[in-house]
Scaffold this motif. Structure first.
Motif, PDB file in Angstrom:
ATOM      1  N   THR A   1      14.763  26.371 -19.987  1.00 43.97           N
ATOM      2  CA  THR A   1      15.156  25.873 -18.678  1.00 43.97           C
ATOM      3  C   THR A   1      14.495  24.515 -18.472  1.00 43.97           C
ATOM      4  N   ASP A   2      15.060  23.726 -17.577  1.00 46.75           N
ATOM      5  CA  ASP A   2      14.513  22.399 -17.282  1.00 46.75           C
ATOM      6  C   ASP A   2      13.066  22.511 -16.822  1.00 46.75           C
ATOM      7  N   ALA A   3      12.781  23.499 -15.987  1.00 46.56           N
ATOM      8  CA  ALA A   3      11.414  23.685 -15.492  1.00 46.56           C
ATOM      9  C   ALA A   3      10.477  24.119 -16.605  1.00 46.56           C
TER      10      ALA A   3
ATOM     11  N   ASP B   1      10.469  29.332 -17.047  1.00 43.81           N
ATOM     12  CA  ASP B   1       9.212  28.782 -16.534  1.00 43.81           C
ATOM     13  C   ASP B   1       8.330  29.824 -15.848  1.00 43.81           C
ATOM     14  N   GLN B   2       8.934  30.859 -15.282  1.00 43.96           N
ATOM     15  CA  GLN B   2       8.158  31.868 -14.584  1.00 43.96           C
ATOM     16  C   GLN B   2       8.872  33.217 -14.662  1.00 43.96           C
TER      17      GLN B   2
ATOM     18  N   LYS C   1      19.742  23.935 -16.821  1.00 43.12           N
ATOM     19  CA  LYS C   1      19.131  23.597 -15.535  1.00 43.12           C
ATOM     20  C   LYS C   1      18.355  24.776 -14.980  1.00 43.12           C
ATOM     21  N   GLU C   2      19.002  25.917 -14.867  1.00 37.31           N
ATOM     22  CA  GLU C   2      18.342  27.144 -14.416  1.00 37.31           C
ATOM     23  C   GLU C   2      19.276  28.323 -14.644  1.00 37.31           C
TER      24      GLU C   2
ATOM     25  N   SER D   1       9.217  21.101 -18.487  1.00 35.56           N
ATOM     26  CA  SER D   1       8.158  20.431 -17.728  1.00 35.56           C
ATOM     27  C   SER D   1       6.840  21.181 -17.842  1.00 35.56           C
ATOM     28  N   GLU D   2       6.911  22.511 -17.793  1.00 33.72           N
ATOM     29  CA  GLU D   2       5.679  23.307 -17.860  1.00 33.72           C
ATOM     30  C   GLU D   2       5.037  23.202 -19.244  1.00 33.72           C
TER      31      GLU D   2
END
Length: 207
Positions: free
Chosen positions: A194-196, A156-157, A127-128, A199-200
């Motif tokens: 990560t989940d994000a 993601d970042q 998740k993160e 998506s990215e």
């Protein structure tokens, strides 16, 4: 569509999500992986190897001895390759080893690499990451919970706590989603995202 389980940092299941089949569950084409790895490694080569040819070595262009009468073969200069200290014939010169690959080939190769990890059940989605501080020990413990021996972690970042905590771990590398690449995916036996980051990656690949 293919689905993946989402875990938290304690390896507890917190949900599921669908991932794009065209990116994470497509046919794995090994020849594309081979071409992309060659492309990446070739681009990394410095190509600075160089030797001096006969025009670059020290020495005059005067004949070392007269043309006739010495019993020796005629010679024009001591800078010729067969003389000690002479120039090198056909030696390496600075060059670029890079070659071109079409954008569609690069994209297909990355999809194949991601799909290879998903289909082999070597892809984990978290998740993160929530680290209280920069701690190699804490991050190593987190990775060990998932029983991963070597992993490429994609976030993601920018996250200095994660990036710096993993920096000294021998078999772990952290990348941001925009830097994910075929060579690193194949180098490490496990892929953690990560989940994000999922998506990215999907957003970037579908453009």
């Amino acid at each position: 569509m293919a689905t993946v389980t989402i875990f938290d940092q304690d390896k507890k299941q917190v949900g599921e999500r669908e991932v794009a089949d065209a990116i994470f569950n497509t046919e794995v084409k090994e020849y594309l992986l081979h071409d992309m790895v060659r492309y990446q490694l070739a681009a990394r080569r410095q190509g600075t190897a160089a030797v001096k040819n006969r025009s670059a070595v020290a020495g005059g262009s005067k004949k070392p001895y007269r043309q006739k009468g010495t019993g020796n073969a005629r010679q024009g200069t001591v800078r010729a390759p067969h003389f000690v200290g002479g120039g090198v014939a056909f030696g390496p010169q600075p060059r670029s080893y890079a070659f071109k690959l079409n954008r569609k080939v690069k994209r297909a190769a990355l999809c194949s690499a991601l799909s290879a990890r998903y289909q082999a059940e070597k892809m984990t989605v978290i998740k993160e990451f929530n680290l209280d501080s920069i701690s190699t020990k804490a991050f190593a413990a987190l990775i060990s919970k998932f029983e991963l021996e070597g992993a490429l972690v994609v976030i993601d970042q920018a996250d200095p706590k994660v990036e710096l905590s993993a920096r000294n771990l021998r078999n772990v590398k952290v990348l941001r989603a925009e830097g994910v690449n075929v060579y690193d995916i194949l180098k490490y036996p496990n892929l953690v995202l990560t989940d994000a980051a999922v998506s990215e990656i999907e957003g970037a690949m579908e453009k």
